[in-house]
Design an enzyme around this catalytic site. Sequence first.
Site, PDB file in Angstrom:
ATOM      1  N   ARG A   1       0.894  -1.199  -0.069  1.00  0.00           N
ATOM      2  CA  ARG A   1       0.217   0.104  -0.558  1.00  0.00           C
ATOM      3  C   ARG A   1       0.866   0.980   0.324  1.00  0.00           C
ATOM      4  O   ARG A   1       0.427   2.569  -0.060  1.00  0.00           O
ATOM      5  CB  ARG A   1      -0.790  -0.012   1.406  1.00  0.00           C
ATOM      6  CG  ARG A   1      -1.314   1.444   1.523  1.00  0.00           C
ATOM      7  CD  ARG A   1      -2.794   1.298   2.498  1.00  0.00           C
ATOM      8  NE  ARG A   1      -2.598  -0.451   3.617  1.00  0.00           N
ATOM      9  CZ  ARG A   1      -2.101   0.400   4.842  1.00  0.00           C
ATOM     10  NH1 ARG A   1      -1.529   1.524   4.910  1.00  0.00           N
ATOM     11  NH2 ARG A   1      -1.945   0.222   5.632  1.00  0.00           N
TER      12      ARG A   1
ATOM     13  N   ASP B   1      -8.011  21.474  -9.421  1.00  0.00           N
ATOM     14  CA  ASP B   1      -7.704  20.624  -9.999  1.00  0.00           C
ATOM     15  C   ASP B   1      -7.027  20.857 -11.535  1.00  0.00           C
ATOM     16  O   ASP B   1      -7.548  21.366 -12.308  1.00  0.00           O
ATOM     17  CB  ASP B   1      -8.571  20.524  -9.827  1.00  0.00           C
ATOM     18  CG  ASP B   1      -9.354  18.949 -10.961  1.00  0.00           C
ATOM     19  OD1 ASP B   1      -8.626  18.592 -11.495  1.00  0.00           O
ATOM     20  OD2 ASP B   1     -10.242  18.284 -10.513  1.00  0.00           O
TER      21      ASP B   1
ATOM     22  N   TYR C   1     -15.667  20.852 -10.499  1.00  0.00           N
ATOM     23  CA  TYR C   1     -15.849  19.118 -11.058  1.00  0.00           C
ATOM     24  C   TYR C   1     -16.865  18.795 -10.010  1.00  0.00           C
ATOM     25  O   TYR C   1     -17.170  18.417  -8.746  1.00  0.00           O
ATOM     26  CB  TYR C   1     -14.648  18.519 -11.029  1.00  0.00           C
ATOM     27  CG  TYR C   1     -15.170  16.953 -11.134  1.00  0.00           C
ATOM     28  CD1 TYR C   1     -15.218  15.949 -12.153  1.00  0.00           C
ATOM     29  CD2 TYR C   1     -14.777  15.863 -10.389  1.00  0.00           C
ATOM     30  CE1 TYR C   1     -15.588  15.027 -12.626  1.00  0.00           C
ATOM     31  CE2 TYR C   1     -15.081  14.518 -10.398  1.00  0.00           C
ATOM     32  CZ  TYR C   1     -15.707  14.174 -11.673  1.00  0.00           C
ATOM     33  OH  TYR C   1     -15.297  12.679 -11.943  1.00  0.00           O
TER      34      TYR C   1
ATOM     35  N   LYS D   1      -7.664  10.726 -16.873  1.00  0.00           N
ATOM     36  CA  LYS D   1      -7.626  11.360 -18.443  1.00  0.00           C
ATOM     37  C   LYS D   1      -7.406  10.840 -18.904  1.00  0.00           C
ATOM     38  O   LYS D   1      -6.200   9.872 -19.717  1.00  0.00           O
ATOM     39  CB  LYS D   1      -8.605  12.477 -18.175  1.00  0.00           C
ATOM     40  CG  LYS D   1      -9.513  13.078 -16.897  1.00  0.00           C
ATOM     41  CD  LYS D   1     -10.930  12.138 -17.408  1.00  0.00           C
ATOM     42  CE  LYS D   1     -11.796  12.148 -16.182  1.00  0.00           C
ATOM     43  NZ  LYS D   1     -12.319  12.819 -15.415  1.00  0.00           N
TER      44      LYS D   1
HETATM   45  C1  PLP Z   1     -12.772  13.010 -13.858  1.00  0.00           C
HETATM   46  C2  PLP Z   1     -12.813  14.726 -13.037  1.00  0.00           C
HETATM   47  C3  PLP Z   1     -11.903  13.916 -12.034  1.00  0.00           C
HETATM   48  C4  PLP Z   1     -12.482  12.629 -11.180  1.00  0.00           C
HETATM   49  O1  PLP Z   1     -11.753  11.309 -12.046  1.00  0.00           O
HETATM   50  P1  PLP Z   1     -12.077   9.929 -11.648  1.00  0.00           P
HETATM   51  O2  PLP Z   1     -11.166   9.392 -12.151  1.00  0.00           O
HETATM   52  O3  PLP Z   1     -13.010   9.790 -12.882  1.00  0.00           O
HETATM   53  O4  PLP Z   1     -12.210  10.310 -10.468  1.00  0.00           O
HETATM   54  C5  PLP Z   1     -11.438  15.536 -11.317  1.00  0.00           C
HETATM   55  N1  PLP Z   1     -11.769  16.065 -11.696  1.00  0.00           N
HETATM   56  C6  PLP Z   1     -11.645  16.332 -12.651  1.00  0.00           C
HETATM   57  C7  PLP Z   1     -11.969  17.835 -13.490  1.00  0.00           C
HETATM   58  C8  PLP Z   1     -12.762  15.415 -14.061  1.00  0.00           C
HETATM   59  O5  PLP Z   1     -12.769  15.801 -14.714  1.00  0.00           O
END
Ligand code: PLP
Length: 392
Positions: free
Chosen positions: A57, A182, A110, A207
């Site tokens: 972990r 973010d 988000y 992403k």
């Molecule tokens: C998709 C997304 C997230 C969350 O990511 P996951 O891997 O789907 O949990 C957070 N911030 C933004 C801007 C996103 O587009």
Amino acid sequence: MRDETKLATLGRDPEGHHGAVNIPVYRASTILQPDLATLRKVQQARERDEQVVTYGRIGTPLTYAFENTLAELEGGYRAISFPSGAAACTGAILAATKAGDHLLMVDTVYGPTRQFCDTVLKRFGVETTYYPPTIGAGIRDLLRPNTTAVFTESPGSLSFEVQDIPLIAEIAHSHGALVLMDNTWGTPLYFKSFQHGVDLSIHSATKYIVGHSDAQLGVVIATKEAWPALRETTRTIGTAAGPDEIFLGLRGLRTMAVRLERHMKSGITVAEWLRGRPEVSHVRHPALSNDPGHALWKRDFLGACGLFAVELQPGVSEAAVAAFVDHLELFGIGYSWGGFESLVTVAQPHRLRSAEPWNDKPPMLRLHIGLENTDDLIADLKAGFDRLNKAS
Ligand SMILES: *Cc1c(COP(=O)(O)O)cnc(C)c1O
């Protein structure tokens, strides 16, 4: 070293792995030590924050390779991986706040991050105030004595407003508050958050980092000052990413610069074509010269990804929108983005805004432009507009 070279060379150790180009997946929970003295030694090294392998972990050579590559790429001190982008967002907030604190949160964050603030974070005694993304120096008026963190996301989710991050960071820091961002849209390549005053940079690696729509992964990169709290909080909570996901994240990084270049170019091509369509009232894409956020984007960003939004004409019916979207051949209907393939969703920010109401706006689509040929994508969209017009 330039970024492309970093992506091809960092996080590799052929000598340590029989010459294998890539670090193999370590599937491990228990890590065996030869004797108690060694066990003690590695435990002490871990307490000194050295990257030793003591338990699955905490991290394997693959975990550390992934995290160190990202920290170096974005210019931070250290990074820690999470099992999803959502866990990275909430983990960074938990590291930066305690009961009785006040958090300033951008209104265009988000959706699930907003939901976390309104439920779990509230339950733990942290109050959230939402501010408009274009607030700039006005953020000063919202700071309270107990404001310990300012959360940013630029461009904003669904509506793509660009924030003045350096200005917000300067004001937040003069107040002693941390700046969280973010940075999923900008990626570690196109927004160098630490050069703009960010303390904790958050990515949904699901992403563009993974880049192939086949794994969920998150990462938070920290400055030296913000690192201890992030490490302590995350390790204590135990939100560790799985080894296969980390492997896919590191693999994705190898080609990320090339992919992003194409996503950017194709995204701008399709966005400009859409801007000329009579069915479209407005395209929200910071790289377009008439976008309200263009000047800030040009000043602070090194590129754009393939995600933007399109407002249709006011009054277009739900049936006409469905006629357009439902039969697109190259655009999948679904959440997430950043993979190799094009996607479309209907964006509905009105349920996710409180600082500035989102009313009386025409229907809006969010598009992710993948790696397909743009002539094919445009032909697909053109056929969609023909259907939309017929259904109107
Ligand atoms: C998709 C997304 C997230 C969350 O990511 P996951 O891997 O789907 O949990 C957070 N911030 C933004 C801007 C996103 O587009």
